[in-house]
Design an enzyme around this catalytic site. Structure first.
Site, short mmCIF file in Angstrom:
data_model
loop_
_atom_site.label_atom_id
_atom_site.label_comp_id
_atom_site.label_asym_id
_atom_site.label_seq_id
_atom_site.Cartn_x
_atom_site.Cartn_y
_atom_site.Cartn_z
N GLU A 1 -2.80 11.48 3.04
CA GLU A 1 -3.80 11.28 4.08
C GLU A 1 -3.79 12.48 5.00
OE1 GLU A 1 -4.65 6.91 5.42
OE2 GLU A 1 -2.48 7.24 5.50
N GLU B 1 0.85 -1.19 0.00
CA GLU B 1 0.00 0.00 0.00
C GLU B 1 0.88 1.24 0.00
OE1 GLU B 1 -3.13 0.04 2.91
OE2 GLU B 1 -3.04 2.22 3.14
#
Length: 418
Positions: free
Chosen positions: A169, A164
């Site tokens: 974010e 990932e």
């Protein structure tokens, strides 16, 4: 698909001491990051459709449901234009709403929120290159926007083995901070390899560009063109690097979860994430060679990286020499990031990372300092030092010795497969 987080920790940065150089050039006083070799655009969505137009399903599909997504999130993801739609102003709008329709059931009971999660798993995947989006994020306690990627083997090997890459974010309680992270086997969840950048105003106040440049054995994060995070296999503590195959992209706005916490009385709804564009560029073909041996020829001299006298003794000082077909010039780029010839590895002397460190031949030992990458710009970069393999004193003659030095773009640092 599962996504787990905890608050990322700051990364310690080690400064390598500089040594004096006899090179008669004006050189920078610090290591300039080696840039990835980025090619032309391979995929893009500019979101220029008229207002009310649904998401282009030739580019994006939807994850749907309220499973909590591995993080105890509170939203139900839909494929409705109420949650993802073009605004007619050149943006995709992903909207998180406070609502609990009876037919939306979440893992904890009746859902409180709806939102959208778009992905390219069925439409586009790519290994390496530049992945960038210009986004104006939402705000508020418990709001969790993200632009990220998962490995295309997710369905067969699962998370975190597929890998990932979190390009962007943000969690609402840290309005000024962007986080960039990788997750893989042995470094997932709270153990992800992460860093962040904090600016002087909330990210939700304006559009910002979020990007990674990804090449073999290296991923670099940028906010508005400024690097803030860099990882390579040496950062994994011996765990497996799984960023060597195609990934797909995801855009979403989550509500609540273990990391961001949950909305409170200060959180206002609806919250919107505006995406001006998503663009992907290719990685040029000049990177690490395929399996098999290759000579490495210098651009300045036309000579090749060579083991003196074809004697693979530990500590042999690598040099340039007239290109030939002997084993002393037959280099292999191994899958662990090492560069090998005659059964041994290219190695910075005494695990050095400073300017002037000799580049020698040493028994392969698993030390991260033995990892190199040849990028499409022709830089042979030591990943631990982030410095280039350089011919000392710009000597173009047979016997010129190799060292590490700040990447300057000079011809004595340029190499090509031959």
């Amino acid at each position: 698909m599962t996504r787990r987080r905890s608050v990322p920790r700051a990364l310690a940065l080690a400064a390598a001491a500089l040594v004096a150089s006899s090179v008669a050039l004006v050189l920078p006083g610090h290591a300039e990051p080696a840039a990835a070799a980025i090619g032309s655009i391979t995929w893009q969505d500019e979101f220029n459709a008229p207002a009310g137009t649904p998401v282009d399903q030739n580019r994006w599909r939807f994850d749907i449901g309220g499973s909590g997504w591995g993080n105890n999130e509170r939203q139900y993801y839909t494929n409705s234009t109420s949650n993802a739609v073009h605004d007619g102003q050149g943006n995709l709008v992903i909207t998180a709403r406070k609502e609990n329709p009876a037919n939306y059931q979440c893992h904890y009971g009746r859902c409180e929120y709806t939102s959208a999660r778009l992905l390219t798993a069925a439409t586009f995947t790519q290994a390496y290159g530049r992945f960038e989006a210009r986004i104006k994020i939402p705000r508020g306690q418990g709001i969790w926007p993200a632009f990220w990627m998962l490995g295309n083997d997710m369905g067969s090997v699962g998370w975190p083995n597929a890998g990932e890459i979190d390009i962007m974010e943000n969690i609402g309680r840290e309005p000024n901070t962007v986080h960039g992270t990788i997750h893989g086997p042995g470094y997932s969840g709270g153990g992800g390899i992460t860093n962040s950048r904090t600016i002087g105003a909330p990210l939700a106040d304006a559009f910002h560009t979020y990007r990674v440049d990804w090449e073999p054995n290296s991923i670099v994060w940028y906010l508005d063109g400024v690097e803030y995070h860099r990882v390579d296999p040496s950062r994994l503590g011996g765990n497996r690097w799984v960023f060597d195959h195609p990934f797909f992209m995801i855009l979403n706005v989550a509500v609540g979860g273990n990391w961001p916490g949950y909305p409170d009385a200060t959180t206002q709804f609806p919250q919107q994430m505006l995406v001006d564009y998503v663009r992907v560029s290719g990685y040029t073909s000049g990177g690490n060679p395929p399996a098999g041996t290759t000579r490495l020829r210098g651009a300045q001299s036309g000579r090749c990286v060579d083991i003196p006298n074809a004697d693979p003794v530990d500590g042999a000082k690598l040099q340039i020499w007239d290109c030939n077909t002997t084993a002393a010039q037959a280099w292999t780029f191994a899958s662990d990031g090492t560069v090998r010839a005659m059964g041994k590895c290219m190695d910075p002397a005494w695990a050095g990372t400073a300017n002037g460190t000799e580049v020698n031949l040493v028994t392969c030992n698993g030390n991260p300092v033995q990892r190199f990458t040849l990028n499409g710009n022709g830089d042979l970069v030591n990943l631990s030092a982030n410095r280039c393999v350089d011919v000392r004193d710009q000597n173009p003659a047979n016997g010129g010795k190799l060292q590490l030095w700040d990447c300057t773009g000079a011809a004595n640092q340029k190499w090509a497969r031959y």
